[in-house]
Design a protein around this motif. Structure first.
Motif, PDB file in Angstrom:
ATOM      1  N   ILE A  27       0.852  -1.183   0.000  1.00  0.00           N
ATOM      2  CA  ILE A  27       0.000   0.000   0.000  1.00  0.00           C
ATOM      3  C   ILE A  27       0.885   1.229   0.000  1.00  0.00           C
ATOM      4  O   ILE A  27       1.756   1.398   0.860  1.00  0.00           O
ATOM      5  N   SER A  28       0.665   2.096  -0.969  1.00  0.00           N
ATOM      6  CA  SER A  28       1.481   3.299  -1.104  1.00  0.00           C
ATOM      7  C   SER A  28       0.589   4.508  -1.341  1.00  0.00           C
ATOM      8  O   SER A  28      -0.609   4.373  -1.631  1.00  0.00           O
ATOM      9  N   LEU A  29       1.181   5.697  -1.232  1.00  0.00           N
ATOM     10  CA  LEU A  29       0.432   6.927  -1.466  1.00  0.00           C
ATOM     11  C   LEU A  29       0.253   7.134  -2.960  1.00  0.00           C
ATOM     12  O   LEU A  29       1.196   7.042  -3.729  1.00  0.00           O
ATOM     13  N   SER A  30      -0.972   7.410  -3.366  1.00  0.00           N
ATOM     14  CA  SER A  30      -1.259   7.617  -4.780  1.00  0.00           C
ATOM     15  C   SER A  30      -1.207   9.094  -5.135  1.00  0.00           C
ATOM     16  O   SER A  30      -0.416   9.527  -5.961  1.00  0.00           O
ATOM     17  N   THR A  31      -2.055   9.878  -4.513  1.00  0.00           N
ATOM     18  CA  THR A  31      -2.114  11.321  -4.795  1.00  0.00           C
ATOM     19  C   THR A  31      -2.453  12.076  -3.524  1.00  0.00           C
ATOM     20  O   THR A  31      -2.941  11.501  -2.544  1.00  0.00           O
ATOM     21  N   GLY A  32      -2.208  13.373  -3.532  1.00  0.00           N
ATOM     22  CA  GLY A  32      -2.678  14.245  -2.465  1.00  0.00           C
ATOM     23  C   GLY A  32      -1.933  14.115  -1.159  1.00  0.00           C
ATOM     24  O   GLY A  32      -0.856  13.525  -1.064  1.00  0.00           O
ATOM     25  N   VAL A  33      -2.571  14.673  -0.126  1.00  0.00           N
ATOM     26  CA  VAL A  33      -1.984  14.715   1.212  1.00  0.00           C
ATOM     27  C   VAL A  33      -2.892  13.967   2.187  1.00  0.00           C
ATOM     28  O   VAL A  33      -4.110  14.146   2.177  1.00  0.00           O
ATOM     29  N   VAL A  34      -2.285  13.134   3.036  1.00  0.00           N
ATOM     30  CA  VAL A  34      -3.026  12.397   4.056  1.00  0.00           C
ATOM     31  C   VAL A  34      -2.989  13.194   5.353  1.00  0.00           C
ATOM     32  O   VAL A  34      -1.922  13.621   5.798  1.00  0.00           O
ATOM     33  N   MET A  35      -4.161  13.363   5.987  1.00  0.00           N
ATOM     34  CA  MET A  35      -4.254  14.095   7.245  1.00  0.00           C
ATOM     35  C   MET A  35      -4.564  13.121   8.382  1.00  0.00           C
ATOM     36  O   MET A  35      -5.180  12.075   8.174  1.00  0.00           O
ATOM     37  N   ALA A  36      -4.119  13.465   9.574  1.00  0.00           N
ATOM     38  CA  ALA A  36      -4.403  12.636  10.752  1.00  0.00           C
ATOM     39  C   ALA A  36      -5.909  12.443  10.898  1.00  0.00           C
ATOM     40  O   ALA A  36      -6.681  13.398  10.831  1.00  0.00           O
ATOM     41  N   GLY A  37      -6.306  11.202  11.103  1.00  0.00           N
ATOM     42  CA  GLY A  37      -7.728  10.867  11.224  1.00  0.00           C
ATOM     43  C   GLY A  37      -8.340  10.352   9.940  1.00  0.00           C
ATOM     44  O   GLY A  37      -9.436   9.774   9.970  1.00  0.00           O
ATOM     45  N   ASP A  38      -7.671  10.533   8.816  1.00  0.00           N
ATOM     46  CA  ASP A  38      -8.184  10.022   7.539  1.00  0.00           C
ATOM     47  C   ASP A  38      -8.195   8.493   7.557  1.00  0.00           C
ATOM     48  O   ASP A  38      -7.298   7.846   8.110  1.00  0.00           O
ATOM     49  N   GLU A  39      -9.235   7.917   6.939  1.00  0.00           N
ATOM     50  CA  GLU A  39      -9.385   6.465   6.894  1.00  0.00           C
ATOM     51  C   GLU A  39      -9.574   5.990   5.460  1.00  0.00           C
ATOM     52  O   GLU A  39     -10.168   6.696   4.638  1.00  0.00           O
ATOM     53  N   PHE A  40      -9.078   4.772   5.189  1.00  0.00           N
ATOM     54  CA  PHE A  40      -9.160   4.202   3.850  1.00  0.00           C
ATOM     55  C   PHE A  40      -9.534   2.724   3.956  1.00  0.00           C
ATOM     56  O   PHE A  40      -8.981   2.000   4.787  1.00  0.00           O
ATOM     57  N   LEU A  41     -10.472   2.303   3.119  1.00  0.00           N
ATOM     58  CA  LEU A  41     -10.841   0.894   3.051  1.00  0.00           C
ATOM     59  C   LEU A  41      -9.981   0.213   1.998  1.00  0.00           C
ATOM     60  O   LEU A  41      -9.943   0.638   0.837  1.00  0.00           O
ATOM     61  N   ILE A  42      -9.290  -0.854   2.387  1.00  0.00           N
ATOM     62  CA  ILE A  42      -8.417  -1.617   1.491  1.00  0.00           C
ATOM     63  C   ILE A  42      -9.151  -2.906   1.136  1.00  0.00           C
ATOM     64  O   ILE A  42      -9.202  -3.849   1.933  1.00  0.00           O
ATOM     65  N   ASP A  43      -9.751  -2.941  -0.046  1.00  0.00           N
ATOM     66  CA  ASP A  43     -10.606  -4.070  -0.422  1.00  0.00           C
ATOM     67  C   ASP A  43     -10.423  -4.435  -1.895  1.00  0.00           C
ATOM     68  O   ASP A  43     -11.403  -4.554  -2.641  1.00  0.00           O
ATOM     69  N   PRO A  44      -9.178  -4.636  -2.349  1.00  0.00           N
ATOM     70  CA  PRO A  44      -8.953  -4.881  -3.786  1.00  0.00           C
ATOM     71  C   PRO A  44      -9.485  -6.216  -4.271  1.00  0.00           C
ATOM     72  O   PRO A  44      -9.814  -6.357  -5.451  1.00  0.00           O
ATOM     73  N   LEU A  45      -9.592  -7.208  -3.375  1.00  0.00           N
ATOM     74  CA  LEU A  45     -10.011  -8.537  -3.825  1.00  0.00           C
ATOM     75  C   LEU A  45     -11.488  -8.582  -4.191  1.00  0.00           C
ATOM     76  O   LEU A  45     -11.928  -9.489  -4.904  1.00  0.00           O
ATOM     77  N   ARG A  46     -12.275  -7.617  -3.736  1.00  0.00           N
ATOM     78  CA  ARG A  46     -13.698  -7.617  -4.085  1.00  0.00           C
ATOM     79  C   ARG A  46     -13.898  -7.344  -5.570  1.00  0.00           C
ATOM     80  O   ARG A  46     -14.928  -7.721  -6.144  1.00  0.00           O
ATOM     81  N   VAL A  47     -12.907  -6.683  -6.213  1.00  0.00           N
ATOM     82  CA  VAL A  47     -13.024  -6.373  -7.641  1.00  0.00           C
ATOM     83  C   VAL A  47     -11.947  -7.073  -8.463  1.00  0.00           C
ATOM     84  O   VAL A  47     -11.866  -6.875  -9.679  1.00  0.00           O
ATOM     85  N   ALA A  48     -11.120  -7.906  -7.814  1.00  0.00           N
ATOM     86  CA  ALA A  48      -9.980  -8.519  -8.516  1.00  0.00           C
ATOM     87  C   ALA A  48     -10.420  -9.435  -9.647  1.00  0.00           C
ATOM     88  O   ALA A  48      -9.773  -9.488 -10.703  1.00  0.00           O
TER      89      ALA A  48
END
Length: 517
Positions: A368-389
């Motif tokens: 998992i790496s940064l794609s674009t933009g700036v990440v701020m404290a408290g930001d959340e991301f769902l990592i679910d690539p296998l649902r569309v793999a």
């Protein structure tokens, strides 16, 4: 009353009415029309209705998933085969022929077999995506119907509060009962009644939907991390616990976020595992023109799903690690930015898996790496690539791209690298290194079939409970035609008796008048 009861005998929500005769002061006859309704029995029936509706809708969707994934089709030879399973078996065995002799036709056959696997995987993925859309549409339709019912209950409350006891009020109360029953099909609700008969309706969570002549719409909006529907009341999300919602809405949410998502992720897990193992095998060899082998299947990549509540404008990029296939799991992850780094959670159980000081990070077979933009404290991301793999499974190689040779420079007759493809067939890479691709697919099929069987059992149990509750309600409130027939006969005899009294009275008065002259 009997004629009215008989008229509504087929109405499952009509509470029969009886006549009670009493005498008041001065001996006058008082007639009271009593509606035979019991709040305990009605509540029990509505709750059983909600549970049965949830289990029935869940079984319909779960069994459809089972058919989409595990069903067999008759081949031209008259045999029944599962298309995906048979195509993987055919593709795996084709490498044996190439090991015996490297020919252009054998290479073309390999690519054709790989493409057939691609077609079947993509078809299943598309079918599951269509099922996902269908469920979302059903959720929207159920909430729309619920809102219309809530509006009608509020309007009835206003009429009931202004209506005196009697036949008209009983009719309004019957309509109220019917509406609450219909609402119970869509949602599990609590109903409370005031002394004047008006109803207060709440969700099991305590959120008020109807209070007097006021009501709140159930709103449908996007989920925090996707375009899937979530349910809101007064701006507050109430769909985090679908079992608590109940009814068709809760049942569909449970399947969409449970069995359906599980099937999509496990199919994606198999697809990503196949991509990694065959790409790794090809990269270990050399093509006929001496080139180092490249990927023959498109590597699985995806963007993370950013929370709608994020402050930053960033997104994360996910790549399935080709060298860490055994660590891949079908469970989604959640990445949270902290003031000092990143925390990774299991999104299903919300348990902390690991902490990292910075990106990129590697976890559960993913990078998992940064794609674009700036990440701020408290930001959340769902990592679910296998649902569309599975929908991203693509063949990108031609016959000449297959790395046959094990050595460089390439010499005639060197097809030693084919052994790596054959070994890939038997390598235990799925489910933490416990299953080959074929064994993993079989496990997926078994799990899906078990889910369908479990859903069927739950539906049968809840139907039995519903039938019992319906029978108890009917015994007290339902119309019994034989009983009404007996009542009519009683009314007829009473009428005949009263008629004779009138006749006798008339004769007596006639005799008296004759005597008086």
């Amino acid at each position: 009353m009997s004629s009215k009861n008989i008229q509504h005998a087929a109405d499952a929500n009509f509470a029969r009415e009886t006549v009670r005769y009493t005498t008041g002061t001065g001996g006058q006859l008082i007639i009271n029309i009593q509606r035979m309704s019991d709040s305990f029995l009605s509540t029990r029936l509505n709750q059983a209705t909600s549970r049965n509706a949830a289990d029935s809708s869940a079984y319909q969707s779960t069994s459809q998933i089972d058919k989409l994934i595990t069903s067999s089709t008759m081949t031209s030879e008259g045999k029944y085969e599962n298309l995906l399973q048979s195509s993987i078996t055919q593709m795996s065995s084709s490498w044996d022929g190439l090991l015996v002799k490297d020919t252009p036709s054998a290479r073309k056959s390999i690519i054709a077999d790989l493409d057939q696997v691609r077609i079947n995987i993509n078809d299943m993925a598309n079918s599951l995506q269509q099922q996902q859309k269908l469920i979302n549409n059903q959720i929207k339709a159920s909430t729309d119907e619920s809102n219309e019912i809530l509006k009608q209950v509020a309007e009835l409350n206003d009429l009931i509060s202004k209506t005196d006891p009697g036949d008209t009020l009983n009719d309004l109360l019957n309509k109220q009962s019917a509406l609450i029953y219909d609402l119970s099909v869509h949602l599990d609700i609590n109903s409370r009644f005031s002394n004047d008969g008006t109803a207060r309706i709440e969700l099991k969570s305590g959120m008020t939907l109807v209070d007097g002549k006021k009501y709140r719409d159930i709103e449908v909006g996007s989920s925090e991390f996707s375009n899937d529907y979530s349910i809101f009341v007064n701006g507050k999300k109430v769909s985090d616990n679908p079992e608590l919602l109940g009814g068709t809405v809760g049942g569909q949410l449970m399947v969409r976020d449970g069995e359906l998502a599980e099937a999509q992720r496990k199919l994606g897990l198999m697809s990503a595992s196949m991509v990694n193992v065959y790409n790794n095998a090809n990269r270990q060899g050399f093509t006929a023109d001496g080139e180092k082998g490249k990927d023959i299947l498109t590597p699985i990549t995806a963007g993370a799903l950013s929370s709608s509540n994020n402050i930053g404008d960033s997104n994360l990029f996910i790549k399935i690690n080709p060298d860490d296939t055994k660590q891949l799991t079908a469970e989604p992850l959640k990445v949270v930015k902290t003031p000092t780094g990143y925390e990774v959670y299991n999104n299903n159980s919300d348990t902390l898996i690991s902490s990292f000081s910075d990106l990129p990070l590697k976890v559960n077979g993913m990078e998992i790496s940064l794609s674009t933009g700036v990440v701020m404290a408290g930001d959340e991301f769902l990592i679910d690539p296998l649902r569309v793999a599975a929908s991203k499974f693509e063949v990108i190689a031609g016959p000449d791209d297959i790395a046959i040779s094990a050595n460089h420079p390439v010499v005639s007759g060197d097809n030693g690298n084919i052994q790596n493809f054959i070994s890939a067939r038997d390598e235990k890479i799925m489910f933490n290194g416990t299953a080959t691709i074929s064994e993993g697919l079989a496990t997926i099929y078994v799990d899906i079939s078990i889910n369908s069987a479990t859903a069927l059992s739950r539906m049968q149990t809840s139907k039995s409970i519903h039938d019992s509750a319906s029978g108890e309600w009917g015994a007290y409130s339902g119309v019994n035609l034989e009983e009404e027939r007996i009542s009519l006969l009683g009314y007829e005899k009473n009428y005949q008796a009263a008629s004779k009294i009138v006749q006798s009275s008339q004769k007596m008065w006639s005799s008296i008048l004759d005597v008086i002259g």
